[in-house]
Motif scaffolding. Structure first.
Motif, PDB file in Angstrom:
ATOM      1  N   SER A  66      38.702  41.131  35.856  1.00 49.39           N
ATOM      2  CA  SER A  66      37.752  42.280  35.698  1.00 49.39           C
ATOM      3  C   SER A  66      36.606  42.252  37.100  1.00 49.39           C
ATOM      4  O   SER A  66      35.455  42.697  37.006  1.00 49.39           O
ATOM      5  N   ALA A  67      37.000  41.304  38.126  1.00 50.00           N
ATOM      6  CA  ALA A  67      36.255  41.215  39.326  1.00 50.00           C
ATOM      7  C   ALA A  67      34.967  41.062  38.969  1.00 50.00           C
ATOM      8  O   ALA A  67      33.819  41.681  39.566  1.00 50.00           O
ATOM      9  N   GLN A  68      34.600  39.742  38.404  1.00 49.12           N
ATOM     10  CA  GLN A  68      33.115  39.419  38.212  1.00 49.12           C
ATOM     11  C   GLN A  68      32.949  38.168  39.282  1.00 49.12           C
ATOM     12  O   GLN A  68      33.604  37.653  39.876  1.00 49.12           O
ATOM     13  N   LEU A  69      31.627  38.096  39.479  1.00 44.84           N
ATOM     14  CA  LEU A  69      30.937  36.899  40.335  1.00 44.84           C
ATOM     15  C   LEU A  69      31.986  35.654  39.558  1.00 44.84           C
ATOM     16  O   LEU A  69      31.832  35.481  38.717  1.00 44.84           O
ATOM     17  N   PRO A  70      32.414  34.567  40.430  1.00 42.40           N
ATOM     18  CA  PRO A  70      32.547  34.919  42.031  1.00 42.40           C
ATOM     19  C   PRO A  70      34.098  35.368  42.285  1.00 42.40           C
ATOM     20  O   PRO A  70      34.178  35.390  43.507  1.00 42.40           O
ATOM     21  N   LEU A  71      34.592  35.824  41.542  1.00 43.67           N
ATOM     22  CA  LEU A  71      36.096  36.262  41.720  1.00 43.67           C
ATOM     23  C   LEU A  71      36.182  37.596  41.980  1.00 43.67           C
ATOM     24  O   LEU A  71      37.082  37.960  41.997  1.00 43.67           O
ATOM     25  N   TYR A  72      35.279  38.347  42.392  1.00 41.08           N
ATOM     26  CA  TYR A  72      35.235  39.678  42.609  1.00 41.08           C
ATOM     27  C   TYR A  72      35.907  40.204  43.699  1.00 41.08           C
ATOM     28  O   TYR A  72      36.288  41.537  44.107  1.00 41.08           O
ATOM     29  N   VAL A  73      35.991  39.225  44.670  1.00 38.40           N
ATOM     30  CA  VAL A  73      36.122  39.786  46.058  1.00 38.40           C
ATOM     31  C   VAL A  73      37.609  40.558  46.339  1.00 38.40           C
ATOM     32  O   VAL A  73      37.693  41.146  47.405  1.00 38.40           O
ATOM     33  N   TRP A  74      38.390  40.428  45.301  1.00 40.55           N
ATOM     34  CA  TRP A  74      39.635  41.107  45.663  1.00 40.55           C
ATOM     35  C   TRP A  74      39.664  42.645  45.384  1.00 40.55           C
ATOM     36  O   TRP A  74      40.215  43.524  45.880  1.00 40.55           O
ATOM     37  N   LEU A  75      38.649  43.029  44.421  1.00 44.25           N
ATOM     38  CA  LEU A  75      38.639  44.529  43.959  1.00 44.25           C
ATOM     39  C   LEU A  75      38.099  45.441  45.364  1.00 44.25           C
ATOM     40  O   LEU A  75      38.900  46.231  45.373  1.00 44.25           O
ATOM     41  N   PRO A  76      37.291  45.096  46.165  1.00 44.54           N
ATOM     42  CA  PRO A  76      36.972  45.899  47.215  1.00 44.54           C
ATOM     43  C   PRO A  76      38.073  46.049  47.893  1.00 44.54           C
ATOM     44  O   PRO A  76      38.440  47.102  48.512  1.00 44.54           O
ATOM     45  N   ASP A  77      38.738  45.109  48.336  1.00 43.78           N
ATOM     46  CA  ASP A  77      40.004  44.955  49.220  1.00 43.78           C
ATOM     47  C   ASP A  77      41.088  45.802  48.311  1.00 43.78           C
ATOM     48  O   ASP A  77      41.824  46.420  49.309  1.00 43.78           O
ATOM     49  N   HIS A 122      42.100  50.074  38.920  1.00 45.67           N
ATOM     50  CA  HIS A 122      40.990  49.296  39.451  1.00 45.67           C
ATOM     51  C   HIS A 122      39.777  49.928  39.169  1.00 45.67           C
ATOM     52  O   HIS A 122      38.616  49.773  39.639  1.00 45.67           O
ATOM     53  N   ALA A 123      39.871  51.116  38.369  1.00 45.29           N
ATOM     54  CA  ALA A 123      38.842  51.591  37.821  1.00 45.29           C
ATOM     55  C   ALA A 123      38.443  51.703  36.220  1.00 45.29           C
ATOM     56  O   ALA A 123      37.559  51.289  35.652  1.00 45.29           O
ATOM     57  N   ALA A 124      39.662  52.238  35.858  1.00 43.61           N
ATOM     58  CA  ALA A 124      39.559  52.833  34.292  1.00 43.61           C
ATOM     59  C   ALA A 124      40.111  51.735  33.493  1.00 43.61           C
ATOM     60  O   ALA A 124      39.663  51.441  32.367  1.00 43.61           O
ATOM     61  N   THR A 125      41.439  51.085  33.827  1.00 44.13           N
ATOM     62  CA  THR A 125      41.745  50.333  32.698  1.00 44.13           C
ATOM     63  C   THR A 125      41.952  48.987  33.021  1.00 44.13           C
ATOM     64  O   THR A 125      41.599  47.963  32.332  1.00 44.13           O
ATOM     65  N   MET A 126      42.810  48.596  34.143  1.00 46.78           N
ATOM     66  CA  MET A 126      43.208  47.082  34.231  1.00 46.78           C
ATOM     67  C   MET A 126      42.087  46.222  34.418  1.00 46.78           C
ATOM     68  O   MET A 126      41.860  45.049  33.675  1.00 46.78           O
ATOM     69  N   VAL A 127      41.134  46.724  35.206  1.00 50.03           N
ATOM     70  CA  VAL A 127      39.756  45.711  35.394  1.00 50.03           C
ATOM     71  C   VAL A 127      38.875  45.561  34.066  1.00 50.03           C
ATOM     72  O   VAL A 127      38.168  44.913  34.047  1.00 50.03           O
ATOM     73  N   THR A 128      39.409  46.490  33.226  1.00 48.72           N
ATOM     74  CA  THR A 128      38.386  46.362  31.929  1.00 48.72           C
ATOM     75  C   THR A 128      39.239  45.543  31.156  1.00 48.72           C
ATOM     76  O   THR A 128      38.701  45.282  29.743  1.00 48.72           O
ATOM     77  N   VAL A 170      32.260  52.129  48.289  1.00 49.66           N
ATOM     78  CA  VAL A 170      31.108  52.233  47.364  1.00 49.66           C
ATOM     79  C   VAL A 170      31.520  52.317  45.982  1.00 49.66           C
ATOM     80  O   VAL A 170      31.004  51.673  45.107  1.00 49.66           O
ATOM     81  N   LEU A 171      32.673  53.079  45.593  1.00 48.33           N
ATOM     82  CA  LEU A 171      33.039  53.133  44.405  1.00 48.33           C
ATOM     83  C   LEU A 171      33.392  51.858  43.722  1.00 48.33           C
ATOM     84  O   LEU A 171      33.388  51.462  42.613  1.00 48.33           O
ATOM     85  N   ALA A 172      34.223  51.129  44.654  1.00 48.27           N
ATOM     86  CA  ALA A 172      34.790  49.921  44.166  1.00 48.27           C
ATOM     87  C   ALA A 172      33.521  48.990  43.862  1.00 48.27           C
ATOM     88  O   ALA A 172      33.894  48.410  42.675  1.00 48.27           O
ATOM     89  N   TYR A 173      32.411  48.999  44.613  1.00 48.58           N
ATOM     90  CA  TYR A 173      31.492  48.003  44.305  1.00 48.58           C
ATOM     91  C   TYR A 173      30.789  48.632  43.175  1.00 48.58           C
ATOM     92  O   TYR A 173      30.047  47.907  42.205  1.00 48.58           O
ATOM     93  N   SER A 174      30.635  49.785  42.967  1.00 48.92           N
ATOM     94  CA  SER A 174      30.303  50.353  41.744  1.00 48.92           C
ATOM     95  C   SER A 174      30.799  49.933  40.598  1.00 48.92           C
ATOM     96  O   SER A 174      30.408  49.627  39.401  1.00 48.92           O
ATOM     97  N   THR A 175      32.248  49.978  40.822  1.00 49.19           N
ATOM     98  CA  THR A 175      32.909  49.519  39.671  1.00 49.19           C
ATOM     99  C   THR A 175      32.737  48.010  39.175  1.00 49.19           C
ATOM    100  O   THR A 175      32.454  47.746  38.020  1.00 49.19           O
ATOM    101  N   VAL A 176      32.642  47.150  40.192  1.00 47.02           N
ATOM    102  CA  VAL A 176      32.396  45.910  39.892  1.00 47.02           C
ATOM    103  C   VAL A 176      31.039  45.584  39.312  1.00 47.02           C
ATOM    104  O   VAL A 176      30.720  45.016  38.178  1.00 47.02           O
ATOM    105  N   SER A 177      29.954  46.677  39.586  1.00 41.89           N
ATOM    106  CA  SER A 177      28.555  46.388  39.279  1.00 41.89           C
ATOM    107  C   SER A 177      28.720  46.966  37.799  1.00 41.89           C
ATOM    108  O   SER A 177      28.144  46.465  36.878  1.00 41.89           O
ATOM    109  N   GLN A 178      29.624  48.170  37.382  1.00 39.23           N
ATOM    110  CA  GLN A 178      29.415  48.462  35.911  1.00 39.23           C
ATOM    111  C   GLN A 178      30.070  47.808  34.901  1.00 39.23           C
ATOM    112  O   GLN A 178      30.061  47.525  33.937  1.00 39.23           O
TER     113      GLN A 178
END
Lengths: 673, 183, 100
Positions: free
Chosen positions: A228-239, A252-258, A305-313
């Protein structure tokens, strides 16, 4: 009806087989009939199953067959239908179907069209396995499956180096988390002797000491952090945004990362016994939320922007889980799936219209050209910012209220600050993209066009869900039907709600304290107003910056140059990881490689360190002989060098010789020892 | 001296001699022919062991089918280019030493009886009569070992498809492998 | 009466000869032939054991080994053909794709 649940993952699996085997040669550009058709049927069955689950919340276990029977380990292939998996089912099948439809338009003409639908279906299958499995092992299979699909789809345009690098990065970073998840599964099996949820959760309150529960909780959470791309392993999601946009929206927004959120919520019984693990979840979630949001403030790539937003949400969701508000976390998961899916698909529509351009600095004033996209995007932004009555407001407000109630005021303040940033960067995106002066490049301006109906229809449906998806299930806050539905799941009921038997002993002590935090209605209204005010403030700020005084951001960036660069370069986390982890790892690997080569040399030749040096020496010598220099000693040394080099020659017979030596050694052992 | 000893040593000598020819001869056709001879000798030994069905299969499948396949391939690939084989492999001396040592160990085990085999005797001879029955063999194969038997048929099917696909590979595709090798 | 040990010794000798062939010959076809030698060494051991134990399980095993050998020969020879087309050689010491 419930016993038909196996059809839900089976249909996409059938799609995988058909498209995978026949797609490239026979189906080709008709691949979407199979891909979308199987997903549509799957959604249909899912809706029936969800309906049945609402009528009778179960839990229903649908056992298909024995899978692993080895010693005391007994794992079935069996599906679990309960309110939690019903909600996930709705999200995955619903958004999945819409994204499939959207892909018809978005991916049209791509040479890998059938491949795309094959993998998208494979993803659906894995994700459904993940959420429907009734034991941890089946969840793990789905977990790895979605990881694989994520890898395949990020690297879908593998001819681009950046895409294949991003795919590798996602895969490798996820491995770290998966190792934690696996450890957690081992611990669960060691403690309970079973991996089925029902058995584990039934035995947990008695069998689990706080220490073990914390260990399991942390190990599982490490898995969630990776996925789910949280600190400290979130780095893959923006890429991961290198993948096609429908993939970003679905995976990378709706399903797998959740999936991580789902996993922690599913393990609620265990987490309730481990307050320390919960605290870790909450703190990591809150820090990730604000960290990623602050990076999102200054990014220029619309998808990033949306990727970081996803990480944040996602951080928000973990914050909710961490303060024990599992239902609110899942609620936010659902609403987030709607509006973030919408935003990603909208950004895809923008990119489609812009002939592939993703940089917001070269957009502007697009609302006249792509009105449907603009309006739906606006709705999505309102929803994520938490403006009532849109979906995001209900779930986000609940999370903030729960954080406040739990007494972790610092986490609450972080949450509120993140809400402000969220509203700001979303409306910054809107104003840069759809409003202001057009900065569109010549060649792209000619081709500006609204997307085909197959793309706009999902946008409109998701926009509708973003409007009503929060208010209907979530009203009134914390007492709405969503809560009533999900509180039937073991361990997920609100801690103060008198479910002491389910919640377990460790939290029972906290219950008294939490009850004291139960909010007065005035306080509640204050919190709601505050979160709305924060959202509106972020909106207004963005409008001020990017519409009224468009030069202000630049001046600010110059004034606070250091801070701006820090954010723009994403806190240099990638560079730090490279320096601190990746490069030492590479050096360590090289070291290991050297070590390996030397030790194997030593063992196989049963010679001492001296001969290894000798080999080095003779290899050095060898180069001279190859160069043509003749030396009297060469034959001896070359012989040695030949023996040593032959170890890794690539010739099968040399490896077979090693096998023969091994057999000889074994027989000798048998005879003489 | 039993007559069966005579036959055993005869066939064993033929088998070992043919095997040595396979391994040592430089002409690949001679090797193939020696291999056929060895298959026949082994089949004869199977007969002596009371395994008539296996002996028949040995002749049909090994000597008949597999060797024909080998000969086809040898003839398909221009024979003159592979006929005279360079032989001395650099690891040969080591291989021979290890193989001889291993063989010595195996023979030591067999002769000294360290394998824990009860000495064969009258019971074996009596059982031998029963074990020779092809009918019993078939009954066992189609009852107890039915599932492995079916799996074996699937294996053959897979091998057939695989062989067809591999043999049909275009030159470019194989060339692709060599290009990767270069990098 | 020929003892079990006779057959086992013969099997071991054939196996060892096969091993030498697999490891020293350079021609891919000959390596496949040598593998057949090894398999025959094993087969005779199994049949001898079956006789000795007085049941047919060993013979069943041999039947399956022959099946696998047929499959192996077919695939192996197909590979040889593909290899020869692509590389113009059958010498395994010129093929080192496994290197690193």
């Amino acid at each position: 009806m419930i016993e038909w649940v196996w059809l839900i993952p089976a249909l996409p699996a059938a799609g995988v087989i058909i498209n995978g085997l026949l797609g490239n040669r026979y189906i080709k550009e008709r691949a979407h009939y199979v891909g979308v058709g199987s997903t549509a049927l799957s959604l249909l069955v899912a809706l029936f199953v969800i309906g049945a689950a609402i009528k009778n919340p179960g839990p229903h276990n649908v056992r298909l067959f024995d899978w692993v029977v080895a010693g005391s380990l007994h794992v079935d292939v069996a599906f679990l239908v309960d309110p939690l998996s019903a909600v996930m089912l709705f999200v995955v099948c619903g958004v999945g179907f819409l994204v499939h439809v959207y892909s018809i338009g978005y991916m049209r003409g791509d040479p890998g069209y059938p491949r795309f639908f094959t993998w998208l279906n494979l993803f659906m299958f894995s994700m459904l396995l993940l959420i429907l499995g009734n034991n941890y092992l089946l969840m793990f299979v789905g977990w790895e499956g979605v990881g694989l699909c994520s890898y395949l789809l990020i690297g879908y345009w593998f001819e681009r180096k950046s895409a294949s690098d991003a795919a590798n990065k996602a895969f490798i970073v996820n491995r770290i988390g998966d190792a934690g998840f696996l450890l957690g599964i081992f611990l669960i099996f060691k403690t309970f002797g079973s991996l089925a949820y029902a058995q584990v959760f039934a035995a947990a309150p008695g069998a689990l000491s706080t220490g073990v529960a914390t260990a399991i909780g942390i190990a599982l959470f490490i898995g969630a952090v990776g996925k789910s791309a949280q600190l400290p392993l979130y780095v893959w999601l923006p890429d991961a945004m290198e993948g096609p946009t429908p993939v970003s929206a679905l995976i990378h927004a709706a399903t797998m990362v959740t999936a991580g959120v789902y996993m922690v919520a599913r393990s609620a019984v265990i987490y309730n016994l481990a307050p320390d693990a919960l605290l870790v979840v909450a703190v990591v979630g809150a820090l990730t939320a604000i960290f990623a949001a602050s990076i999102g403030l200054v990014q220029n790539d619309i998808k990033r922007v949306l990727a970081y937003s996803t990480v944040s949400q996602l951080g928000y969701m973990f914050l909710a889980l961490g303060v024990g508000a599992y239902i609110s976390g899942i609620f936010h998961l659902m609403t987030h799936a709607f509006f973030k899916g919408l935003l990603f698909l909208g950004s895809g529509s923008v990119i489609h219209a812009m002939s592939g351009e993703q940089d917001m600095r070269r957009m502007g004033a697009l609302r006249k050209h792509i009105p449907i996209t603009a309006i739906t995007f606006y709705i999505g932004a309102l929803a994520i910012s938490g403006i009532p009555p849109f979906a995001g407001f209900w779930s986000k407000d609940e999370i903030l209220a729960e954080a406040f109630k739990s007494g972790h005021y610092v986490l609450w303040i972080i949450g509120v600050a993140t809400a402000l940033m969220t509203a700001f960067y979303m409306f910054r995106l809107i104003y840069l993209t759809f409003y202001g002066a057009s900065r569109v490049a010549e060649h792209a301006a000619h081709h500006l066009h609204e997307s085909p109906p197959s793309m706009t229809a999902p946008l409109v449906i998701l926009a509708g869900l973003s409007i009503i998806g929060g208010a209907i299930p979530g009203f009134p806050p914390e007492k709405g039907m969503f809560h009533a539905f999900l509180s039937q799941v073991p361990g997920m009921a609100p801690a103060g709600g008198g479910h002491a038997g389910l919640v377990g002993t460790a939290l029972a002590a906290q219950e008294g304290a939490q009850a004291a935090h139960e909010l007065s209605s005035a306080m509640h209204w204050f919190l709601i107003l505050l979160s709305v005010a924060v959202a509106v403030a972020g909106w207004a700020l963005a409008k001020h910056f990017y519409v009224r005084r468009p030069h202000l951001p630049e001046r600010l960036a110059r004034r606070f140059g250091g801070l701006y660069r820090l954010l723009l370069n994403k806190y240099w986390v990638d560079e730090i990881y490279d320096a601190v982890i990746v490069n030492p790892c590479k050096r360590f690997a090289t070291f290991l490689w050297n070590f390996d080569a030397w030790v194997i040399d030593g063992i196989v030749n049963a010679t001492s360190r001296l001969t290894v040096l000798n080999a080095d020496f003779s290899a050095f010598f060898d180069r001279y002989t190859v160069d043509g220099a003749v030396n009297g000693l060469a034959s001896v040394l070359q012989g040695w060098a030949g023996v040593f080099r032959r170890l890794q020659t690539g010739f099968v017979q040399n490896y077979a010789l090693a096998m023969l030596l091994g057999i000889f050694a074994i027989v000798s052992l048998y005879l003489f020892v | 001296m039993d007559l069966s000893f005579l036959f055993f040593y005869l066939f064993a000598a033929v088998a070992v001699g043919a095997a040595l020819v396979v391994v040592l001869n430089r002409n690949i056709l001679h090797c193939a022919m020696a291999l056929v001879l060895m298959f026949f000798a082994i089949a004869a030994l199977f007969l002596m062991l009371g395994a008539e069905f296996i002996a028949a299969v040995q002749v049909l499948v090994y000597a008949g089918a597999i060797m024909v396949l080998f000969l086809f391939v040898i003839l398909l690939i221009q024979i003159d280019r592979v006929q005279m084989l360079r032989f001395a492999h650099r690891q040969s001396p080591l291989v021979v030493i290890i193989a001889v040592l291993l063989l010595a160990e195996l023979l030591y085990m067999i002769i000294r009886g360290t394998l824990g085999i009860a000495p064969g005797g009258a019971d074996a001879a009596a059982a031998g009569a029963a074990s020779g029955s092809t009918e019993a063999f078939g009954a066992l194969l189609y009852t107890t070992y039915l599932f492995p038997f079916e799996v074996a048929s699937v294996l053959l099917l897979a091998a057939m498809i695989g062989a067809i696909l591999l043999a049909r590979l275009d030159k470019e595709e194989v060339g692709g492998v060599s290009r990767q090798d270069m990098s | 009466m020929i003892s079990l040990q006779h057959y086992l010794a013969l099997g071991a000798i054939l196996f060892a000869i096969g091993v030498v062939g697999v490891l020293t010959r350079r021609n891919a076809i000959l390596i496949l032939m040598a593998i057949e030698l090894m398999l025959n060494g094993v087969n005779i051991t199994l049949i001898a054991f079956a006789r000795h134990a007085g049941n047919l399980t060993g013979q069943i095993f041999v039947l399956f080994i022959i099946t696998v050998a047929a499959a192996e020969a077919a695939v192996g020879l197909a590979l040889v053909i593909a290899l020869f087309r692509g590389r113009d050689t059958l010498n395994v010491d010129e093929i080192h794709l496994l290197k690193w």
